[in-house]
Design a protein around this motif. Sequence first.
Motif, PDB file in Angstrom:
ATOM      1  N   ALA A   1       0.842  -1.212   0.000  1.00 23.37           N
ATOM      2  CA  ALA A   1       0.000   0.000   0.000  1.00 23.37           C
ATOM      3  C   ALA A   1       0.871   1.254   0.000  1.00 23.37           C
ATOM      4  N   PHE A   2       1.978   1.210   0.729  1.00 21.21           N
ATOM      5  CA  PHE A   2       2.864   2.379   0.759  1.00 21.21           C
ATOM      6  C   PHE A   2       3.373   2.681  -0.643  1.00 21.21           C
ATOM      7  N   GLU A   3       3.861   1.639  -1.328  1.00 26.57           N
ATOM      8  CA  GLU A   3       4.436   1.848  -2.657  1.00 26.57           C
ATOM      9  C   GLU A   3       3.386   2.285  -3.674  1.00 26.57           C
ATOM     10  N   ARG A   4       2.205   1.656  -3.609  1.00 26.60           N
ATOM     11  CA  ARG A   4       1.223   1.891  -4.677  1.00 26.60           C
ATOM     12  C   ARG A   4       0.225   3.015  -4.366  1.00 26.60           C
ATOM     13  N   VAL A   5       0.024   3.301  -3.085  1.00 25.72           N
ATOM     14  CA  VAL A   5      -1.030   4.266  -2.727  1.00 25.72           C
ATOM     15  C   VAL A   5      -0.457   5.495  -2.017  1.00 25.72           C
ATOM     16  N   VAL A   6       0.254   5.255  -0.927  1.00 24.50           N
ATOM     17  CA  VAL A   6       0.681   6.377  -0.072  1.00 24.50           C
ATOM     18  C   VAL A   6       1.694   7.266  -0.795  1.00 24.50           C
ATOM     19  N   LYS A   7       2.659   6.648  -1.484  1.00 29.62           N
ATOM     20  CA  LYS A   7       3.676   7.439  -2.185  1.00 29.62           C
ATOM     21  C   LYS A   7       3.024   8.404  -3.171  1.00 29.62           C
ATOM     22  N   LYS A   8       2.042   7.885  -3.900  1.00 26.23           N
ATOM     23  CA  LYS A   8       1.371   8.719  -4.900  1.00 26.23           C
ATOM     24  C   LYS A   8       0.616   9.853  -4.198  1.00 26.23           C
ATOM     25  N   LYS A   9      -0.113   9.471  -3.144  1.00 29.85           N
ATOM     26  CA  LYS A   9      -0.931  10.449  -2.424  1.00 29.85           C
ATOM     27  C   LYS A   9      -0.075  11.586  -1.862  1.00 29.85           C
ATOM     28  N   LEU A  10       1.126  11.235  -1.365  1.00 27.92           N
ATOM     29  CA  LEU A  10       1.963  12.240  -0.709  1.00 27.92           C
ATOM     30  C   LEU A  10       3.076  12.770  -1.623  1.00 27.92           C
ATOM     31  N   GLY A  11       3.017  12.415  -2.905  1.00 24.61           N
ATOM     32  CA  GLY A  11       4.016  12.924  -3.850  1.00 24.61           C
ATOM     33  C   GLY A  11       5.430  12.461  -3.512  1.00 24.61           C
ATOM     34  N   MET A  12       5.559  11.175  -3.171  1.00 23.06           N
ATOM     35  CA  MET A  12       6.863  10.658  -2.729  1.00 23.06           C
ATOM     36  C   MET A  12       7.586   9.868  -3.813  1.00 23.06           C
TER      37      MET A  12
ATOM     38  N   THR B   1      10.517  -3.614  -7.016  1.00 20.86           N
ATOM     39  CA  THR B   1      11.211  -4.709  -6.315  1.00 20.86           C
ATOM     40  C   THR B   1      10.632  -4.880  -4.911  1.00 20.86           C
ATOM     41  N   ALA B   2      10.389  -3.754  -4.254  1.00 19.65           N
ATOM     42  CA  ALA B   2       9.806  -3.819  -2.898  1.00 19.65           C
ATOM     43  C   ALA B   2       8.397  -4.413  -2.965  1.00 19.65           C
ATOM     44  N   ILE B   3       7.645  -4.021  -3.993  1.00 12.24           N
ATOM     45  CA  ILE B   3       6.271  -4.535  -4.134  1.00 12.24           C
ATOM     46  C   ILE B   3       6.299  -6.049  -4.325  1.00 12.24           C
ATOM     47  N   GLU B   4       7.178  -6.495  -5.221  1.00 18.21           N
ATOM     48  CA  GLU B   4       7.253  -7.943  -5.508  1.00 18.21           C
ATOM     49  C   GLU B   4       7.588  -8.734  -4.239  1.00 18.21           C
ATOM     50  N   SER B   5       8.515  -8.207  -3.488  1.00 17.66           N
ATOM     51  CA  SER B   5       8.942  -8.912  -2.274  1.00 17.66           C
ATOM     52  C   SER B   5       7.811  -8.936  -1.228  1.00 17.66           C
ATOM     53  N   GLN B   6       7.103  -7.818  -1.078  1.00 20.45           N
ATOM     54  CA  GLN B   6       6.013  -7.793  -0.086  1.00 20.45           C
ATOM     55  C   GLN B   6       4.810  -8.615  -0.554  1.00 20.45           C
ATOM     56  N   LEU B   7       4.583  -8.660  -1.877  1.00 20.74           N
ATOM     57  CA  LEU B   7       3.459  -9.483  -2.377  1.00 20.74           C
ATOM     58  C   LEU B   7       3.690 -10.963  -2.087  1.00 20.74           C
ATOM     59  N   LYS B   8       4.965 -11.372  -2.086  1.00 24.63           N
ATOM     60  CA  LYS B   8       5.277 -12.772  -1.726  1.00 24.63           C
ATOM     61  C   LYS B   8       4.871 -13.032  -0.279  1.00 24.63           C
ATOM     62  N   ASN B   9       5.145 -12.058   0.590  1.00 25.98           N
ATOM     63  CA  ASN B   9       4.764 -12.212   2.000  1.00 25.98           C
ATOM     64  C   ASN B   9       3.245 -12.230   2.158  1.00 25.98           C
ATOM     65  N   VAL B  10       2.568 -11.362   1.404  1.00 20.48           N
ATOM     66  CA  VAL B  10       1.096 -11.345   1.454  1.00 20.48           C
ATOM     67  C   VAL B  10       0.573 -12.725   1.054  1.00 20.48           C
TER      68      VAL B  10
ATOM     69  N   GLY C   1      -4.303  -2.921  -5.118  1.00 20.09           N
ATOM     70  CA  GLY C   1      -4.392  -4.052  -6.044  1.00 20.09           C
ATOM     71  C   GLY C   1      -4.202  -5.394  -5.364  1.00 20.09           C
ATOM     72  N   ILE C   2      -4.575  -5.487  -4.091  1.00 16.09           N
ATOM     73  CA  ILE C   2      -4.483  -6.770  -3.378  1.00 16.09           C
ATOM     74  C   ILE C   2      -5.869  -7.410  -3.386  1.00 16.09           C
ATOM     75  N   SER C   3      -5.981  -8.471  -4.161  1.00 15.11           N
ATOM     76  CA  SER C   3      -7.285  -9.126  -4.310  1.00 15.11           C
ATOM     77  C   SER C   3      -7.521 -10.131  -3.189  1.00 15.11           C
ATOM     78  N   LEU C   4      -8.759 -10.199  -2.728  1.00 16.20           N
ATOM     79  CA  LEU C   4      -9.120 -11.208  -1.714  1.00 16.20           C
ATOM     80  C   LEU C   4      -9.914 -12.352  -2.343  1.00 16.20           C
ATOM     81  N   ASP C   5      -9.908 -12.429  -3.677  1.00 17.22           N
ATOM     82  CA  ASP C   5     -10.700 -13.471  -4.370  1.00 17.22           C
ATOM     83  C   ASP C   5     -10.306 -14.885  -3.939  1.00 17.22           C
ATOM     84  N   ARG C   6      -9.028 -15.074  -3.658  1.00 14.13           N
ATOM     85  CA  ARG C   6      -8.567 -16.425  -3.285  1.00 14.13           C
ATOM     86  C   ARG C   6      -8.658 -16.679  -1.781  1.00 14.13           C
ATOM     87  N   THR C   7      -9.079 -15.673  -1.047  1.00 14.77           N
ATOM     88  CA  THR C   7      -9.228 -15.835   0.417  1.00 14.77           C
ATOM     89  C   THR C   7     -10.644 -15.384   0.797  1.00 14.77           C
ATOM     90  N   PRO C   8     -11.652 -16.174   0.407  1.00 11.27           N
ATOM     91  CA  PRO C   8     -13.044 -15.743   0.563  1.00 11.27           C
ATOM     92  C   PRO C   8     -13.478 -15.530   2.018  1.00 11.27           C
TER      93      PRO C   8
END
Length: 211
Positions: A111-122, A128-137, A176-183
């Motif tokens: 969320a930080f990479e995809r949402v907060v950075k944009k919102k705060l102009g960062m 790379t950070a997104i890919e690594s955190q998505l693995k943890n998710v 962009g984190i889908s919960l479709d596979r975790t109903p």
Amino acid sequence: MKLYNADLSPNALRVRAVANELGIELETIEVDLMKGEHKTASYLAINPNGKVPVLVDGDFVLWESRAIDGYLAGLKPERGLCPTDARKRAIIDQWSYWQAIHLGPAMQGVAFERVVKKKLGMGEPDETAIESQLKNVAQFLPVLDASLANKEWVAGDLSIADFAMASTFMFRDRAGISLDRTPHVSAWIDRLEERASWKSAVAPMLALMQD
Ligand SMILES: N[C@@H](CCC(=O)N[C@@H](CS)C(=O)NCC(=O)O)C(=O)O
């Protein structure tokens, strides 16, 4: 009781929601993080970490959102949000710590990479950070899903663990984190977000996200 708050903070959100759930009125003091109000000497005197939220109840000062929720729940034990029974309490702690240490940082990292950075102009998202955190998710979300298969709330009955967990899901769609596979997770967060306590706590954050 005073809550040093930032409307855009998921950590403050879980405190506002639990206070609402308990019917505890908090005087909120907005701390402008963009202006660095959380790094002033007077603020650091109440929270040396320079972070929100902080609860001040008379001469009692408490930081760390999950600890604040435990304190608030303890003021109204009859509401059952944090029972004293050793096993029930341990399960609430289990999920609250798990959220703080495992699922939360993974979801919030995306969320930080995809949402907060944009919102705060960062700047641009770090893929790379997104890919690594998505693995943890992908590792942790199914754990919560399996646990919710046969119960309505994270620790069985509604508890502070649900509010600890829910803040993590705030930006799931925008990130962009889908919960479709975790109903079961999807049904649980829908249930939680339907609560009046949550709706009222989250309203200021949603308003800021629309700007
Ligand atoms: N573990 C703390 C985290 C608090 C935290 O990171 N708050 C963020 C806002 S969501 C903050 O104050 N960030 C400002 C900073 O670190 O400079 C809690 O749960 O209360």
